[in-house]
Design a protein around this motif. Structure first.
Motif, PDB file in Angstrom:
ATOM      1  N   ARG A   1     -36.885 -14.157 -19.206  1.00  0.00           N
ATOM      2  CA  ARG A   1     -36.064 -14.456 -17.865  1.00  0.00           C
ATOM      3  C   ARG A   1     -35.370 -15.669 -18.081  1.00  0.00           C
ATOM      4  O   ARG A   1     -34.101 -15.822 -17.345  1.00  0.00           O
ATOM      5  N   ALA A   2     -36.220 -16.759 -18.735  1.00  0.00           N
ATOM      6  CA  ALA A   2     -35.514 -17.987 -18.748  1.00  0.00           C
ATOM      7  C   ALA A   2     -34.002 -18.017 -19.563  1.00  0.00           C
ATOM      8  O   ALA A   2     -33.222 -18.615 -19.277  1.00  0.00           O
ATOM      9  N   ILE A   3     -34.145 -17.286 -20.758  1.00  0.00           N
ATOM     10  CA  ILE A   3     -33.009 -17.071 -21.683  1.00  0.00           C
ATOM     11  C   ILE A   3     -32.011 -16.313 -20.822  1.00  0.00           C
ATOM     12  O   ILE A   3     -30.775 -16.995 -20.874  1.00  0.00           O
ATOM     13  N   GLN A   4     -32.321 -15.348 -20.011  1.00  0.00           N
ATOM     14  CA  GLN A   4     -31.109 -14.716 -19.081  1.00  0.00           C
ATOM     15  C   GLN A   4     -30.597 -15.663 -18.101  1.00  0.00           C
ATOM     16  O   GLN A   4     -29.311 -15.797 -17.923  1.00  0.00           O
ATOM     17  N   ALA A   5     -31.469 -16.484 -17.536  1.00  0.00           N
ATOM     18  CA  ALA A   5     -30.978 -17.708 -16.551  1.00  0.00           C
ATOM     19  C   ALA A   5     -30.088 -18.723 -17.388  1.00  0.00           C
ATOM     20  O   ALA A   5     -29.003 -19.182 -16.609  1.00  0.00           O
ATOM     21  N   VAL A   6     -30.350 -19.018 -18.516  1.00  0.00           N
ATOM     22  CA  VAL A   6     -29.654 -20.161 -19.274  1.00  0.00           C
ATOM     23  C   VAL A   6     -28.250 -19.558 -19.499  1.00  0.00           C
ATOM     24  O   VAL A   6     -27.333 -19.977 -19.365  1.00  0.00           O
ATOM     25  N   ALA A   7     -28.432 -18.329 -20.125  1.00  0.00           N
ATOM     26  CA  ALA A   7     -27.062 -17.404 -20.328  1.00  0.00           C
ATOM     27  C   ALA A   7     -26.385 -17.355 -19.226  1.00  0.00           C
ATOM     28  O   ALA A   7     -24.993 -17.603 -19.121  1.00  0.00           O
ATOM     29  N   ALA A   8     -26.797 -17.176 -17.849  1.00  0.00           N
ATOM     30  CA  ALA A   8     -25.947 -16.779 -16.739  1.00  0.00           C
ATOM     31  C   ALA A   8     -25.377 -18.114 -16.123  1.00  0.00           C
ATOM     32  O   ALA A   8     -24.276 -18.233 -15.784  1.00  0.00           O
ATOM     33  N   ALA A   9     -26.241 -19.193 -16.534  1.00  0.00           N
ATOM     34  CA  ALA A   9     -25.710 -20.628 -16.072  1.00  0.00           C
ATOM     35  C   ALA A   9     -24.527 -20.916 -16.994  1.00  0.00           C
ATOM     36  O   ALA A   9     -23.560 -21.670 -16.519  1.00  0.00           O
ATOM     37  N   GLU A  10     -24.694 -20.725 -18.289  1.00  0.00           N
ATOM     38  CA  GLU A  10     -23.765 -20.974 -19.211  1.00  0.00           C
ATOM     39  C   GLU A  10     -22.405 -20.319 -18.993  1.00  0.00           C
ATOM     40  O   GLU A  10     -21.109 -20.888 -18.947  1.00  0.00           O
ATOM     41  N   ARG A  11     -22.613 -18.971 -18.520  1.00  0.00           N
ATOM     42  CA  ARG A  11     -21.357 -18.408 -18.441  1.00  0.00           C
ATOM     43  C   ARG A  11     -20.696 -18.915 -17.044  1.00  0.00           C
ATOM     44  O   ARG A  11     -19.630 -18.838 -17.092  1.00  0.00           O
ATOM     45  N   ASP A  12     -21.442 -19.192 -16.115  1.00  0.00           N
ATOM     46  CA  ASP A  12     -20.734 -19.904 -14.729  1.00  0.00           C
ATOM     47  C   ASP A  12     -20.027 -21.278 -15.375  1.00  0.00           C
ATOM     48  O   ASP A  12     -18.854 -21.338 -14.839  1.00  0.00           O
ATOM     49  N   LEU A  13     -20.686 -22.076 -16.142  1.00  0.00           N
ATOM     50  CA  LEU A  13     -20.106 -23.150 -16.339  1.00  0.00           C
ATOM     51  C   LEU A  13     -18.664 -23.087 -17.264  1.00  0.00           C
ATOM     52  O   LEU A  13     -17.857 -23.747 -16.908  1.00  0.00           O
ATOM     53  N   LYS A  14     -18.636 -22.143 -18.056  1.00  0.00           N
ATOM     54  CA  LYS A  14     -17.538 -21.603 -19.081  1.00  0.00           C
ATOM     55  C   LYS A  14     -16.525 -21.316 -18.073  1.00  0.00           C
ATOM     56  O   LYS A  14     -15.326 -21.393 -18.199  1.00  0.00           O
ATOM     57  N   ALA A  15     -16.831 -20.482 -17.262  1.00  0.00           N
ATOM     58  CA  ALA A  15     -15.925 -19.773 -16.534  1.00  0.00           C
ATOM     59  C   ALA A  15     -15.150 -21.089 -15.469  1.00  0.00           C
ATOM     60  O   ALA A  15     -13.890 -21.019 -15.364  1.00  0.00           O
ATOM     61  N   TYR A  16     -15.941 -21.827 -14.737  1.00  0.00           N
ATOM     62  CA  TYR A  16     -15.288 -23.090 -14.091  1.00  0.00           C
ATOM     63  C   TYR A  16     -14.414 -23.991 -14.908  1.00  0.00           C
ATOM     64  O   TYR A  16     -13.430 -24.410 -14.575  1.00  0.00           O
ATOM     65  N   GLN A  17     -15.060 -24.137 -16.381  1.00  0.00           N
ATOM     66  CA  GLN A  17     -14.252 -25.069 -16.974  1.00  0.00           C
ATOM     67  C   GLN A  17     -12.875 -24.346 -17.545  1.00  0.00           C
ATOM     68  O   GLN A  17     -11.891 -24.974 -17.784  1.00  0.00           O
ATOM     69  N   ASN A  18     -12.901 -23.093 -17.676  1.00  0.00           N
ATOM     70  CA  ASN A  18     -11.551 -22.302 -18.136  1.00  0.00           C
ATOM     71  C   ASN A  18     -10.702 -22.432 -17.079  1.00  0.00           C
ATOM     72  O   ASN A  18      -9.412 -22.483 -17.145  1.00  0.00           O
ATOM     73  N   GLU A  19     -11.197 -22.217 -15.696  1.00  0.00           N
ATOM     74  CA  GLU A  19     -10.286 -22.023 -14.584  1.00  0.00           C
ATOM     75  C   GLU A  19      -9.650 -23.436 -14.489  1.00  0.00           C
ATOM     76  O   GLU A  19      -8.620 -23.917 -14.451  1.00  0.00           O
ATOM     77  N   ARG A  20     -10.570 -24.761 -14.592  1.00  0.00           N
ATOM     78  CA  ARG A  20     -10.045 -25.962 -14.558  1.00  0.00           C
ATOM     79  C   ARG A  20      -8.870 -26.224 -15.393  1.00  0.00           C
ATOM     80  O   ARG A  20      -7.961 -26.953 -15.265  1.00  0.00           O
ATOM     81  N   ALA A  21      -9.221 -25.767 -16.916  1.00  0.00           N
ATOM     82  CA  ALA A  21      -8.113 -25.884 -17.804  1.00  0.00           C
ATOM     83  C   ALA A  21      -6.924 -25.378 -17.553  1.00  0.00           C
ATOM     84  O   ALA A  21      -5.678 -25.810 -17.796  1.00  0.00           O
ATOM     85  N   GLU A  22      -6.700 -24.178 -16.898  1.00  0.00           N
ATOM     86  CA  GLU A  22      -5.746 -23.484 -16.257  1.00  0.00           C
ATOM     87  C   GLU A  22      -4.839 -24.016 -15.153  1.00  0.00           C
ATOM     88  O   GLU A  22      -3.723 -24.191 -15.228  1.00  0.00           O
ATOM     89  N   VAL A  23      -5.782 -24.889 -14.455  1.00  0.00           N
ATOM     90  CA  VAL A  23      -5.064 -25.778 -13.285  1.00  0.00           C
ATOM     91  C   VAL A  23      -4.556 -26.667 -13.716  1.00  0.00           C
ATOM     92  O   VAL A  23      -3.203 -27.257 -13.181  1.00  0.00           O
TER      93      VAL A  23
END
Length: 582
Positions: free
Chosen positions: A510-532
């Motif tokens: 469960r902890a690994i899944q939570a870390v992976a989900a948080a990392e996906r969110d973080l990378k999505a925000y970083q990618n969107e910021r790079a596009e802006v």
């Protein structure tokens, strides 16, 4: 052409945690080099999945004299500073150390930096060749903690049974030109191998009994015309009835070290001893008294001065002050990690061992010890000049053990020995009645031999009061953030690692899944910021995008905090997954 491996097939997935064992020269390292693409197979092929990232531990120094820890990690991985700092912290490299120049760190901490750099590349599979040869115990424990939490597979060659027992749940045995895969831990494989061997021995006994009966029948009836045809039939059966070829059992090899010491009293002592090189003192004011018959493990992180200490005590290195004294009728022998380079190239294995042997050493002792170190048959006639580095190291160690010395100084004696020979040597040293001072990072080896512990740490050398298990437990506790219960009392968890891992497996997933989900969110925000940012860098302007950029900056900060918190929670779980020996 000699085939090291012939017709071997191995399939490794991203979930496999494989410990690789086998005798020296069996092809373990060759197989690893083929898997990493450093060598090509003579026949067959290697199939790698698309986009596969393989992590290996660099043996060179990939950083410059000016590189700081954080600067090197950011440059090597192209990752954000916080990400690099987070990975370095998993190996206890944090705080002011991040701004230190790497070459100012001890060897153990340099290795930790290289481990962090390897793992920042987010490998799917990690391949490690004898990591216990160059990782100090503290770093090895940290590596174990990471491997148990690693969301991927690994392939580890090691002769350290404790390391394999802790980290691996599958076994690959490279032997007799083949790679035998076993879907279980190394202890289970060794038990299975012994059981199969016993079955083969029993089968051969049955074959031999049948052959004797057939031979007796043939001899009795082949001259009689009425039974000749039956005798010929039995002859055909006899020709097909062959025993199973059983490889020599490594565990049946026994090693006896000539010499020893039955006396009582002090083997060696030191007073106000200072050790180091030139004007640089590694440790001062060393006061020791080592009793005859003690088997002393010299422990501490890389770079603290373990080798310097035993070299000085053995008389291989001049002291910077103080005295070293030996008991009466003592004879000293010293084995160094790189002593093989000074062996006389013109001698044969046999003649070298004969020249090393003490005056009371029998010819049979020489042959037996040579065989224990895998110099059997014609191998004893080989010239030293044609031996590999590993073979020379084994020869140098065998020569030292034949010297008849009653005080042995050994610096990493297991580095070029295979799985079985390490344990055979350990058992022989355990039974040796003389005095031993040795440096080793192999826990199985140390645990079998050590009666006393010297710890070299921060400029001092102290007689550690506890057992080796206590010492390892303390290092494991220090490496874990979860080292006390609510009352403040230190935990002494069970040594039954498999049961402990099962108990926390669901929580860890469960902890690994939570870390992976948080990392996906973080990378999505970083990618969107790079596009802006790309939009604004083009010279265009949009009020909604400007507002979104501010929102993304806030989201990234929150996501980073959430991700780091979840990673810390996962580390806490993993800290509980590696209990010390009780």
């Amino acid at each position: 052409m000699q085939h090291i491996l012939n017709g071997a097939s191995v399939c490794i997935t991203e979930e496999d945690r494989i410990g690789v064992i086998g005798r020296n020269g069996a092809g373990k390292t060759t197989l690893l080099r083929i898997l990493t693409g450093q060598e090509e197979p003579d026949e067959g092929r290697i199939i790698r999945s698309s986009g596969l990232r393989i992590g290996t531990l660099s043996q060179d120094e990939p950083y410059t004299a000016e590189d700081t820890v954080i600067g090197f990690l950011m440059h090597a991985s192209h990752r954000e500073e916080w990400d690099c700092a987070r990975m370095a912290a998993r190996f206890q490299v944090k705080g002011d150390m991040l701004r230190s120049r790497i070459r100012a760190l001890s060897g153990g901490y340099r290795m930790r930096v290289k481990l962090a750099a390897m793992l920042l590349d987010e490998p799917h599979i990690i391949l490690l060749d004898e990591p216990t040869n160059y990782l100090d115990l503290s770093t090895l424990i940290l590596l174990e903690r990471f491997l148990l939490s690693f969301n991927g597979g690994y392939f580890i060659i090691s002769h350290d049974r404790q390391f394999l027992r802790t980290t691996c749940d599958k076994t690959l045995s490279v032997e007799d030109g083949d790679a035998v895969f076993f879907p279980g831990a190394v202890e289970d494989y060794l038990a299975f191998r012994d059981e199969v061997r016993e079955q083969m021995i029993e089968a051969n006994k049955a074959v031999e009994e049948r052959r004797e009966k057939l031979t007796s029948f043939i001899e009795r009836f082949r001259a009689n015309a009425s039974t000749a045809s039956r005798a010929r039939s039995k002859m055909r059966e006899l020709s097909k009835l062959l025993p199973i070829e059983i490889p020599a059992a490594a565990k049946n090899v026994r090693m006896r070290i000539p010499g020893g010491d039955e006396r009582r009293g002090t083997a060696l002592s030191s007073d106000a001893l200072a050790i180091g090189y030139g004007k640089h003192a590694v440790a001062r004011n060393i006061r020791l008294e080592i009793a005859r018959g003690s088997h002393v493990a010299v422990l501490g992180d890389n770079g603290e001065g373990k080798t310097t200490l035993i070299r000085t005590l053995a008389g291989e290195l001049p002291s910077l002050g103080g005295t070293v004294s030996f008991g009466i009728e003592t004879k000293v022998a010293y084995y160094a990690q790189h002593v093989y380079a000074s062996l006389p190239a013109g001698k044969t294995v046999q003649s070298y061992l004969e020249s090393c042997a003490g005056k009371d050493i029998l010819a049979q002792d020489i042959r037996d010890l040579a065989g224990s170190f895998l110099f059997r048959g014609d191998a004893v006639e080989k010239n030293i000049s044609v031996l590999s580095g590993g073979e020379r190291s084994r020869l140098a160690l065998a020569g030292l053990l034949l010297s008849g010395a009653n005080i042995l100084f050994l610096d990493e004696p297991t580095n070029h020995l295979d799985f079985e020979t390490v344990e055979t040597l350990a058992q022989a040293l355990k039974n040796f009645t003389g005095t031993i001072l040795f440096v080793s990072h192999d826990r199985t080896f140390v645990n079998l031999i050590a009666t006393d512990i010297l710890e070299v740490k921060r400029g001092s050398v102290t007689h550690y009061p506890g057992s080796y298990d206590d010492y390892v437990w303390r290092l494991t506790r220090d490496a874990s953030d979860d080292d006390s219960d609510p009352s403040g009392n230190e935990k002494r968890a069970s040594s039954a690692v498999p049961e402990k891992k099962k108990n926390i497996a669901a929580e860890r997933r469960r902890a690994i899944q939570a870390v992976a989900a948080a990392e996906r969110d973080l990378k999505a925000y970083q990618n969107e910021r790079a596009e802006v940012m790309t939009f604004f860098e083009s010279g265009a302007f949009d009020a909604s995008k400007s507002a979104r950029l501010a929102e993304l900056d806030s989201l990234i900060r929150d996501a980073e905090g959430s991700w780091l918190r979840l990673c810390e929670e996962l580390e806490t779980i993993d800290g509980r997954a590696i209990p010390p020996s009780p």
